[in-house]
Scaffold this motif. Structure first.
Motif, mmCIF file in Angstrom:
data_model
loop_
_atom_site.group_PDB
_atom_site.id
_atom_site.type_symbol
_atom_site.label_atom_id
_atom_site.label_comp_id
_atom_site.label_asym_id
_atom_site.label_seq_id
_atom_site.Cartn_x
_atom_site.Cartn_y
_atom_site.Cartn_z
ATOM 1 N N ALA A 60 0.851 -1.178 -0.100
ATOM 2 C CA ALA A 60 0.037 0.011 0.061
ATOM 3 C C ALA A 60 0.902 1.350 -0.026
ATOM 4 C CB ALA A 60 -0.989 0.182 1.303
ATOM 5 N N VAL A 61 2.034 1.395 0.840
ATOM 6 C CA VAL A 61 2.823 2.507 0.827
ATOM 7 C C VAL A 61 3.441 2.640 -0.439
ATOM 8 C CG1 VAL A 61 5.078 2.964 1.729
ATOM 9 C CG2 VAL A 61 3.352 2.498 3.049
ATOM 10 N N HIS A 62 3.819 1.787 -1.354
ATOM 11 C CA HIS A 62 4.576 1.760 -2.578
ATOM 12 C C HIS A 62 3.470 1.928 -3.733
ATOM 13 C CE1 HIS A 62 8.643 0.870 -1.967
ATOM 14 N NE2 HIS A 62 8.405 0.433 -0.759
ATOM 15 N N ARG A 63 2.169 1.773 -3.449
ATOM 16 C CA ARG A 63 1.167 2.238 -4.354
ATOM 17 C C ARG A 63 0.807 3.700 -4.227
ATOM 18 N NH1 ARG A 63 -1.412 -2.435 -2.855
ATOM 19 N NH2 ARG A 63 -2.830 -1.374 -1.580
ATOM 20 N N ALA A 64 0.981 4.165 -2.944
ATOM 21 C CA ALA A 64 0.876 5.610 -2.850
ATOM 22 C C ALA A 64 2.116 6.316 -3.445
ATOM 23 C CB ALA A 64 0.662 5.914 -1.271
ATOM 24 N N LEU A 65 3.257 5.717 -3.395
ATOM 25 C CA LEU A 65 4.438 6.332 -4.063
ATOM 26 C C LEU A 65 4.280 6.161 -5.520
ATOM 27 C CD1 LEU A 65 7.373 4.924 -2.061
ATOM 28 C CD2 LEU A 65 6.536 7.087 -1.871
ATOM 29 N N ASP A 66 3.736 5.178 -6.071
ATOM 30 C CA ASP A 66 3.448 5.220 -7.642
ATOM 31 C C ASP A 66 2.516 6.169 -8.046
ATOM 32 O OD1 ASP A 66 5.013 2.999 -7.705
ATOM 33 O OD2 ASP A 66 3.317 1.542 -7.741
ATOM 34 N N ALA A 67 1.607 6.610 -7.238
ATOM 35 C CA ALA A 67 0.462 7.652 -7.430
ATOM 36 C C ALA A 67 1.245 9.043 -7.343
ATOM 37 C CB ALA A 67 -0.673 7.545 -6.548
ATOM 38 N N GLY A 68 2.267 9.290 -6.884
ATOM 39 C CA GLY A 68 2.888 10.562 -6.538
ATOM 40 C C GLY A 68 2.893 10.997 -5.365
ATOM 41 N N ALA A 69 2.258 10.315 -4.191
ATOM 42 C CA ALA A 69 2.167 10.926 -3.063
ATOM 43 C C ALA A 69 3.608 10.789 -2.249
ATOM 44 C CB ALA A 69 1.163 10.205 -2.196
ATOM 45 N N HIS A 70 3.811 11.816 -1.273
ATOM 46 C CA HIS A 70 4.813 11.695 -0.349
ATOM 47 C C HIS A 70 4.244 10.704 0.837
ATOM 48 C CE1 HIS A 70 6.979 15.254 -2.445
ATOM 49 N NE2 HIS A 70 5.721 15.751 -2.460
ATOM 50 N N ILE A 71 5.412 9.943 0.982
ATOM 51 C CA ILE A 71 5.447 9.294 2.454
ATOM 52 C C ILE A 71 6.022 9.720 3.606
ATOM 53 C CG2 ILE A 71 5.608 6.958 3.805
ATOM 54 C CD1 ILE A 71 3.267 6.929 1.756
ATOM 55 N N VAL A 72 5.403 10.200 4.570
ATOM 56 C CA VAL A 72 6.215 10.826 5.994
ATOM 57 C C VAL A 72 5.893 9.733 7.113
ATOM 58 C CG1 VAL A 72 6.464 12.734 7.194
ATOM 59 C CG2 VAL A 72 5.996 13.171 4.883
ATOM 60 N N LEU A 73 6.865 9.358 7.599
ATOM 61 C CA LEU A 73 6.777 8.498 8.819
ATOM 62 C C LEU A 73 6.803 9.474 9.851
ATOM 63 C CD1 LEU A 73 9.471 5.755 8.431
ATOM 64 C CD2 LEU A 73 6.991 5.681 8.031
ATOM 65 N N SER A 74 5.859 9.198 11.063
ATOM 66 C CA SER A 74 5.630 10.421 12.030
ATOM 67 C C SER A 74 5.357 9.752 13.289
ATOM 68 C CB SER A 74 4.398 11.256 11.536
ATOM 69 O OG SER A 74 4.325 12.246 12.325
ATOM 70 N N SER A 75 6.442 9.796 14.162
ATOM 71 C CA SER A 75 6.162 8.993 15.376
ATOM 72 C C SER A 75 6.631 9.703 16.462
ATOM 73 C CB SER A 75 7.338 7.589 14.929
ATOM 74 O OG SER A 75 7.415 6.958 16.185
ATOM 75 N N GLY A 76 6.682 9.359 17.757
ATOM 76 C CA GLY A 76 7.071 9.679 18.862
ATOM 77 C C GLY A 76 8.543 9.059 19.253
ATOM 78 N N ARG A 77 9.035 8.309 18.386
ATOM 79 C CA ARG A 77 10.492 7.678 18.215
ATOM 80 C C ARG A 77 11.338 8.769 18.076
ATOM 81 N NH1 ARG A 77 11.313 1.865 15.957
ATOM 82 N NH2 ARG A 77 9.495 0.628 16.624
ATOM 83 N N SER A 78 12.345 8.577 18.752
ATOM 84 C CA SER A 78 13.623 9.452 18.552
ATOM 85 C C SER A 78 14.189 9.152 17.062
ATOM 86 C CB SER A 78 14.751 9.136 19.518
ATOM 87 O OG SER A 78 14.274 9.589 20.479
ATOM 88 N N PRO A 79 14.884 9.804 16.310
ATOM 89 C CA PRO A 79 15.341 9.587 14.971
ATOM 90 C C PRO A 79 16.011 8.191 14.752
ATOM 91 C CG PRO A 79 15.685 11.781 15.264
ATOM 92 C CD PRO A 79 15.083 11.404 16.708
ATOM 93 N N HIS A 80 16.848 7.957 15.718
ATOM 94 C CA HIS A 80 17.596 6.633 15.311
ATOM 95 C C HIS A 80 16.878 5.246 15.443
ATOM 96 C CE1 HIS A 80 17.806 6.822 19.756
ATOM 97 N NE2 HIS A 80 17.620 5.554 19.795
#
Length: 300
Positions: A60-80
């Motif tokens: 599903a993520v890669h179908r969104a990319l195929d359609a030209g969408a930007h995927i942004v991971l958004s989390s409470g996790r620290s960067p690493h």
């Protein structure tokens, strides 16, 4: 795959709001995805072994990319703690621009790979930490230690709760300088204990989020996943909140779900998270994130 989630058919709460962005001809230009409990089947106490991306989510993520969408991971996790998830999703694709990532509940925005912090908000956490420790003197305290890919902690956290190395440090030194985020954890307390305490203290000068357990994230005032995503939209250019599909399951997702053109809560989310959303998809165990993305980016 079903296009109408079971959770929505069963509960019908909240219903799709009368927002034109929810019509069939709207297509998200940005898909903001929480990680734990949204992309990953997080369960309290699990170790990092659970970090597995299923085929429906990956596709599903890669179908969104195929359609030209930007995927942004958004989390409470620290960067690493987020770069491995990007790698598991095979993001970014070869030859594509670097990934945008919103970390630390919006306090840190970075590009990857390589990791480059492009925006960071910090604050003086010492007063708020002292106020909480007065009521929970045995609580664990942690801040990100980016140089070692881990955390500075006053004592070691339960296994699996923090990624990377844990460097034992006095609390006075942990919050002795401005930080982007502080974690306070009391394994002997409950989430309700922390909710009651935070309401009673007020925690002036900081914002906070309570997790599934007695886990509190302290952050700068006004900083959330929504503010981090706004920074990404501004940096990309030509995008607004109305262009964003956001999916999440935790209390730290509430601002993001309210801000986005379409905010979607996972089926296992608590009621206050569902109430902030425009729609409730299936639970993480029923691939709710993939179900929602497939609504806008269906399999061919």
């Amino acid at each position: 795959m079903e296009t109408e989630p079971r959770a929505q058919r069963a509960a019908q709460s909240p219903e799709d709001r009368s927002n034109p962005n929810h019509s069939a001809d709207w297509t998200p230009k940005v898909v903001a995805l929480d990680i734990d409990g949204t992309l990953l089947k997080w369960v309290d106490g699990q170790t990092e072994d659970y970090e597995t991306i299923t085929a429906p989510v990956h596709d599903a993520v890669h179908r969104a990319l195929d359609a030209g969408a930007h995927i942004v991971l958004s989390s409470g996790r620290s960067p690493h703690g987020m770069t491995r998830i990007a790698d598991l999703l095979h993001l970014p694709r070869e030859g594509a621009d670097r990934l945008w990532v919103v970390a630390s509940n919006g306090a840190v925005v970075f590009r990857y790979p390589p990791m480059e912090v492009v925006h960071e908000e910090t604050f003086d956490a010492a007063p708020a930490v002292a106020a909480v420790l007065e009521h929970h003197p045995d609580a664990l305290v942690a801040v990100e230690e980016r140089e070692v890919g881990g955390y500075r902690v006053n004592r070691v956290f339960p296994e699996g709760e923090l990624s990377g190395e844990q460097v034992i440090t006095r609390v006075e030194d942990i919050v002795g300088e401005p930080v982007s985020r502080v974690i306070i954890r009391d394994p002997e307390a409950t989430a309700d204990d922390f909710i009651e305490l935070s309401a009673r203290l007020g925690l002036h000068g900081t914002d906070y989020v309570i997790g599934w357990t007695a886990w509190m994230d302290l952050s700068p005032v006004g900083v959330s996943k929504a503010s981090g995503l706004q920074h990404v939209c501004d940096a990309i250019g030509g995008l607004t909140a109305a262009d964003v599909l956001a999916i999440g399951d935790g209390r730290n997702d509430i601002e993001m779900l309210r801000w986005a053109g379409r905010g979607v809560a996972m089926g296992q989310a608590v009621d206050e998270v569902k109430a902030a959303a425009d729609f409730v998809t299936d639970s993480v165990h029923d691939e709710g994130a993939a179900v929602e993305m497939s609504r806008w980016f269906p399999p061919r």
